[in-house]
Design a protein around this motif. Sequence first.
Motif, PDB file in Angstrom:
ATOM      1  N   PHE A   1     -12.599 -79.517  -2.790  1.00 16.71           N
ATOM      2  CA  PHE A   1     -11.501 -80.200  -2.113  1.00 16.71           C
ATOM      3  C   PHE A   1     -11.451 -79.709  -0.665  1.00 16.71           C
ATOM      4  CE2 PHE A   1      -9.985 -80.429  -6.513  1.00 16.71           C
ATOM      5  CZ  PHE A   1      -9.582 -81.748  -6.589  1.00 16.71           C
ATOM      6  N   THR A   2     -11.325 -80.651   0.254  1.00 17.06           N
ATOM      7  CA  THR A   2     -11.080 -80.317   1.656  1.00 17.06           C
ATOM      8  C   THR A   2      -9.661 -80.734   1.994  1.00 17.06           C
ATOM      9  OG1 THR A   2     -13.405 -80.626   2.245  1.00 17.06           O
ATOM     10  CG2 THR A   2     -11.809 -80.688   4.044  1.00 17.06           C
ATOM     11  N   VAL A   3      -8.912 -79.815   2.594  1.00 14.17           N
ATOM     12  CA  VAL A   3      -7.495 -80.047   2.883  1.00 14.17           C
ATOM     13  C   VAL A   3      -7.260 -79.976   4.383  1.00 14.17           C
ATOM     14  CG1 VAL A   3      -5.135 -79.231   2.493  1.00 14.17           C
ATOM     15  CG2 VAL A   3      -6.847 -79.031   0.665  1.00 14.17           C
ATOM     16  N   ARG A   4      -6.740 -81.051   4.950  1.00 13.82           N
ATOM     17  CA  ARG A   4      -6.392 -81.091   6.367  1.00 13.82           C
ATOM     18  C   ARG A   4      -4.960 -80.592   6.542  1.00 13.82           C
ATOM     19  NH1 ARG A   4      -6.883 -86.026   6.858  1.00 13.82           N
ATOM     20  NH2 ARG A   4      -4.713 -86.670   7.080  1.00 13.82           N
ATOM     21  N   THR A   5      -4.753 -79.682   7.483  1.00 10.25           N
ATOM     22  CA  THR A   5      -3.411 -79.136   7.679  1.00 10.25           C
ATOM     23  C   THR A   5      -3.219 -78.733   9.137  1.00 10.25           C
ATOM     24  OG1 THR A   5      -1.776 -77.572   6.798  1.00 10.25           O
ATOM     25  CG2 THR A   5      -4.040 -76.757   7.072  1.00 10.25           C
ATOM     26  N   SER A   6      -2.075 -78.151   9.444  1.00  7.01           N
ATOM     27  CA  SER A   6      -1.710 -77.864  10.833  1.00  7.01           C
ATOM     28  C   SER A   6      -2.361 -76.574  11.337  1.00  7.01           C
ATOM     29  CB  SER A   6      -0.190 -77.720  10.940  1.00  7.01           C
ATOM     30  OG  SER A   6       0.237 -76.562  10.229  1.00  7.01           O
ATOM     31  N   PRO A   7      -2.496 -76.429  12.659  1.00  2.45           N
ATOM     32  CA  PRO A   7      -3.013 -75.190  13.234  1.00  2.45           C
ATOM     33  C   PRO A   7      -2.178 -73.971  12.853  1.00  2.45           C
ATOM     34  CG  PRO A   7      -3.031 -76.929  14.883  1.00  2.45           C
ATOM     35  CD  PRO A   7      -2.272 -77.461  13.693  1.00  2.45           C
ATOM     36  N   ALA A   8      -0.868 -74.162  12.672  1.00  2.00           N
ATOM     37  CA  ALA A   8       0.008 -73.040  12.317  1.00  2.00           C
ATOM     38  C   ALA A   8      -0.379 -72.428  10.976  1.00  2.00           C
ATOM     39  CB  ALA A   8       1.461 -73.512  12.283  1.00  2.00           C
ATOM     40  N   ILE A   9      -0.879 -73.230  10.064  1.00  2.00           N
ATOM     41  CA  ILE A   9      -1.337 -72.729   8.763  1.00  2.00           C
ATOM     42  C   ILE A   9      -2.783 -72.263   8.848  1.00  2.00           C
ATOM     43  CG2 ILE A   9      -1.900 -73.423   6.397  1.00  2.00           C
ATOM     44  CD1 ILE A   9       0.648 -75.092   6.417  1.00  2.00           C
ATOM     45  N   LEU A  10      -3.616 -73.009   9.543  1.00  2.00           N
ATOM     46  CA  LEU A  10      -5.043 -72.674   9.618  1.00  2.00           C
ATOM     47  C   LEU A  10      -5.306 -71.332  10.301  1.00  2.00           C
ATOM     48  CD1 LEU A  10      -6.567 -76.171  10.439  1.00  2.00           C
ATOM     49  CD2 LEU A  10      -6.944 -74.828   8.362  1.00  2.00           C
ATOM     50  N   ARG A  11      -4.417 -70.896  11.157  1.00  2.00           N
ATOM     51  CA  ARG A  11      -4.649 -69.628  11.858  1.00  2.00           C
ATOM     52  C   ARG A  11      -4.692 -68.446  10.887  1.00  2.00           C
ATOM     53  NH1 ARG A  11      -0.023 -68.040  15.911  1.00  2.00           N
ATOM     54  NH2 ARG A  11      -1.294 -66.142  15.961  1.00  2.00           N
ATOM     55  N   TYR A  12      -4.107 -68.581   9.697  1.00  6.19           N
ATOM     56  CA  TYR A  12      -4.113 -67.508   8.708  1.00  6.19           C
ATOM     57  C   TYR A  12      -5.102 -67.755   7.566  1.00  6.19           C
ATOM     58  CZ  TYR A  12       0.242 -66.421  11.103  1.00  6.19           C
ATOM     59  OH  TYR A  12       1.177 -66.133  12.062  1.00  6.19           O
ATOM     60  N   VAL A  13      -5.887 -68.826   7.674  1.00  2.00           N
ATOM     61  CA  VAL A  13      -6.865 -69.149   6.632  1.00  2.00           C
ATOM     62  C   VAL A  13      -8.217 -68.588   7.050  1.00  2.00           C
ATOM     63  CG1 VAL A  13      -8.005 -70.991   5.354  1.00  2.00           C
ATOM     64  CG2 VAL A  13      -5.617 -71.253   6.030  1.00  2.00           C
ATOM     65  N   ILE A  14      -8.812 -67.736   6.215  1.00  5.72           N
ATOM     66  CA  ILE A  14     -10.102 -67.140   6.541  1.00  5.72           C
ATOM     67  C   ILE A  14     -11.098 -67.408   5.414  1.00  5.72           C
ATOM     68  CG2 ILE A  14      -9.051 -65.324   7.948  1.00  5.72           C
ATOM     69  CD1 ILE A  14      -9.648 -63.386   5.607  1.00  5.72           C
ATOM     70  N   ASP A  15     -12.370 -67.495   5.773  1.00  9.38           N
ATOM     71  CA  ASP A  15     -13.428 -67.702   4.797  1.00  9.38           C
ATOM     72  C   ASP A  15     -13.423 -66.566   3.778  1.00  9.38           C
ATOM     73  OD1 ASP A  15     -15.598 -69.033   3.687  1.00  9.38           O
ATOM     74  OD2 ASP A  15     -17.048 -67.901   4.873  1.00  9.38           O
ATOM     75  N   LYS A  16     -13.423 -66.913   2.495  1.00 10.77           N
ATOM     76  CA  LYS A  16     -13.374 -65.986   1.358  1.00 10.77           C
ATOM     77  C   LYS A  16     -12.014 -65.320   1.188  1.00 10.77           C
ATOM     78  CE  LYS A  16     -17.601 -67.076   0.771  1.00 10.77           C
ATOM     79  NZ  LYS A  16     -17.882 -68.212  -0.142  1.00 10.77           N
ATOM     80  N   GLY A  17     -11.018 -65.764   1.960  1.00 13.63           N
ATOM     81  CA  GLY A  17      -9.662 -65.275   1.763  1.00 13.63           C
ATOM     82  C   GLY A  17      -8.957 -66.077   0.687  1.00 13.63           C
ATOM     83  N   SER A  18      -7.706 -65.754   0.431  1.00  7.15           N
ATOM     84  CA  SER A  18      -6.926 -66.418  -0.609  1.00  7.15           C
ATOM     85  C   SER A  18      -5.921 -67.392  -0.005  1.00  7.15           C
ATOM     86  CB  SER A  18      -6.173 -65.383  -1.457  1.00  7.15           C
ATOM     87  OG  SER A  18      -7.067 -64.544  -2.143  1.00  7.15           O
ATOM     88  N   ILE A  19      -5.666 -68.466  -0.737  1.00  6.24           N
ATOM     89  CA  ILE A  19      -4.608 -69.409  -0.377  1.00  6.24           C
ATOM     90  C   ILE A  19      -4.069 -70.010  -1.662  1.00  6.24           C
ATOM     91  CG2 ILE A  19      -6.116 -71.432  -0.128  1.00  6.24           C
ATOM     92  CD1 ILE A  19      -4.288 -72.111   2.382  1.00  6.24           C
ATOM     93  N   ALA A  20      -2.785 -70.332  -1.668  1.00 12.65           N
ATOM     94  CA  ALA A  20      -2.177 -70.989  -2.830  1.00 12.65           C
ATOM     95  C   ALA A  20      -1.992 -72.471  -2.517  1.00 12.65           C
ATOM     96  CB  ALA A  20      -0.840 -70.357  -3.183  1.00 12.65           C
TER      97      ALA A  20
END
Length: 212
Positions: free
Chosen positions: A120-139
Amino acid sequence: MFTGIIEETGTVLSIRKGGHSAVVTVSASAVLDDLKQGDSIAVSGVCLTVVSLVENSFSADVMHETVERSNLLNLNIGGMVNLERAMPLNGRIGGHIVAGHIDGTGVISKARKDENAIWFTVRTSPAILRYVIDKGSIAIDGISLTVAGVSENDFSVSVIPHTAQNTTLGKKRVGNTVNLENDCIGKYVEKLLCAPGGRSGISKEFLARYGF
């Protein structure tokens, strides 16, 4: 506090909407085992407080802030939601630390099969993407997932068959909105490292002064 490991899916029985709030009633089974009035429960990733219980369902208030940041009021009667009770102190953290405090929403822009997995690819805002890292966790809708790729506009996750079959994610389609909660560790680290005014207190001079 939750772990992002979904216990079961429930069915929305009713949504009583107010001006800027609502009361949602959900049918369930497993999570009702020891659920009490006043307990916290994650409904598609949103931490809600149980206000009433009947034999096969519970009701919870949805406040204005929750309405603004999540997709709960977009649910339909008969729609499915992911359910997880609060984490017991003697339990295992099978996913990651999830607060149930939604940072915002995203839209599924791509979904494709990869043998037995679904990407799944999820498009979202820069405010959220700034804390998203490769191999990190997200709910995503309360499901603890590992980030498999990040771009300037979106991120991707790979979902195993068990997760697809036992949560609402396997039924999601392109264009559907999902609730997103960033891993809280990155936000805390950023807050602690930044001085008032948003400027970082860490510099080359600071590191050299203390032997780095």
